[in-house]
Design a protein around this motif. Structure first.
Motif, mmCIF file in Angstrom:
data_model
loop_
_atom_site.group_PDB
_atom_site.id
_atom_site.type_symbol
_atom_site.label_atom_id
_atom_site.label_comp_id
_atom_site.label_asym_id
_atom_site.label_seq_id
_atom_site.Cartn_x
_atom_site.Cartn_y
_atom_site.Cartn_z
ATOM 1 N N SER A 185 6.030 8.197 -0.107
ATOM 2 C CA SER A 185 6.376 7.360 1.033
ATOM 3 C C SER A 185 7.867 7.067 0.968
ATOM 4 O O SER A 185 8.363 6.512 -0.011
ATOM 5 C CB SER A 185 5.600 6.048 1.014
ATOM 6 N N PRO A 210 1.850 4.366 -1.840
ATOM 7 C CA PRO A 210 1.201 4.987 -3.000
ATOM 8 C C PRO A 210 2.088 5.000 -4.241
ATOM 9 O O PRO A 210 3.307 5.112 -4.149
ATOM 10 C CB PRO A 210 0.897 6.410 -2.534
ATOM 11 N N LEU A 253 10.139 14.252 3.008
ATOM 12 C CA LEU A 253 8.937 15.037 2.703
ATOM 13 C C LEU A 253 9.249 16.533 2.726
ATOM 14 O O LEU A 253 8.637 17.306 1.989
ATOM 15 C CB LEU A 253 7.820 14.718 3.693
ATOM 16 N N ASN A 273 0.788 -1.241 0.000
ATOM 17 C CA ASN A 273 0.000 0.000 0.000
ATOM 18 C C ASN A 273 0.812 1.279 0.000
ATOM 19 O O ASN A 273 0.313 2.335 0.387
ATOM 20 C CB ASN A 273 -1.005 -0.004 1.158
ATOM 21 N N THR A 333 9.248 5.114 3.103
ATOM 22 C CA THR A 333 9.405 3.852 3.814
ATOM 23 C C THR A 333 10.349 2.954 3.018
ATOM 24 O O THR A 333 10.126 2.714 1.839
ATOM 25 C CB THR A 333 8.046 3.148 3.979
ATOM 26 N N GLN A 341 8.229 19.282 -0.024
ATOM 27 C CA GLN A 341 7.524 20.523 0.311
ATOM 28 C C GLN A 341 8.284 21.744 -0.203
ATOM 29 O O GLN A 341 7.681 22.684 -0.725
ATOM 30 C CB GLN A 341 7.297 20.626 1.824
ATOM 31 N N SER A 390 1.043 16.045 -3.458
ATOM 32 C CA SER A 390 0.707 16.200 -2.046
ATOM 33 C C SER A 390 1.552 15.239 -1.219
ATOM 34 O O SER A 390 2.020 14.206 -1.719
ATOM 35 C CB SER A 390 -0.779 15.912 -1.817
ATOM 36 N N ALA A 391 1.712 15.540 0.045
ATOM 37 C CA ALA A 391 2.547 14.726 0.929
ATOM 38 C C ALA A 391 2.068 13.276 0.987
ATOM 39 O O ALA A 391 2.874 12.355 1.096
ATOM 40 C CB ALA A 391 2.567 15.325 2.324
ATOM 41 N N GLU A 392 0.767 13.043 0.885
ATOM 42 C CA GLU A 392 0.225 11.680 0.950
ATOM 43 C C GLU A 392 0.659 10.828 -0.244
ATOM 44 O O GLU A 392 0.537 9.609 -0.213
ATOM 45 C CB GLU A 392 -1.310 11.684 0.998
ATOM 46 N N SER A 393 1.124 11.466 -1.297
ATOM 47 C CA SER A 393 1.533 10.747 -2.509
ATOM 48 C C SER A 393 2.963 10.221 -2.440
ATOM 49 O O SER A 393 3.430 9.576 -3.367
ATOM 50 C CB SER A 393 1.415 11.667 -3.726
#
Length: 183
Positions: A148, A91, A125, A89, A150, A129, A143-146
């Motif tokens: 990862s 993105p 991130l 998961n 990780t 930004q 956007s930051a959610e796009s």
């Protein structure tokens, strides 16, 4: 249930890559949720789609044309290559960006970078930004959610001590050659 796994190139190859190289991954694979056999994924884009939706849409051999759980595995899980397991998961990278997974020379960890639309690499991130702040035309598409950062987990038992030693030795030899050529 295992998540999709990028499988880096054969042991030692990461030491031969130049600093500006793109990625350490030599093959992408996904494990069937029924038979647990590993199937290769032909493209990075397809792998990223599978990884992004893995929990909601688990992968089965029957999803691939002309493939079933009765067929032999495409690739066997063994120590002939270094295996790396990605989290499910994550993105899919936004348009005009690319997610890179680069193995460190000592084979202990991978680093994640995103290549941004201007060609520069983002490592955090905060870097993303800063890019959006200085390039407001991307405010709606990045956007930051796009993103990862990780890192995939390197499966330790697939990293042989000899390949780690070879990598360290090659790195040391590269440094020796570089310092002797300066003189």
């Amino acid at each position: 249930m295992s998540s999709p796994a990028p499988v880096p190139a054969s042991p030692g190859s990461s030491s031969q890559r130049k600093r500006g190289s793109t990625e350490s991954v030599g093959m992408y694979a996904v494990q069937c949720c029924d038979c647990y056999k590993w199937r290769t994924v032909p493209t990075k884009d397809e792998f990223e789609t599978l990884r992004a939706n893995f929990t909601d849409d688990p992968w089965f051999c029957s999803k691939r044309p002309d493939c079933s759980c009765e067929d032999p595995a495409d690739v066997e899980y063994d120590s002939s290559r270094i295996w790396v397991i990605d989290k499910p998961n994550i993105p899919k990278p936004p348009p005009k960006t690319e997610r890179l997974a680069i193995m460190r020379g000592d084979l202990t960890k991978m680093d994640i970078y995103y290549v941004l639309p201007n060609g520069k690499r983002a490592r955090t991130l905060g870097d993303v930004q800063k890019f959006v702040d200085t390039n407001p035309e991307y405010k709606d598409s990045l956007s930051a959610e796009s993103f990862s950062f990780t890192v995939p987990k390197i499966v330790d038992e697939t990293v042989s001590h000899s390949s780690a030693r070879k990598t360290k030795k090659a790195k040391k030899e590269d440094k020796t050659i570089a310092s002797s050529s300066k003189n």
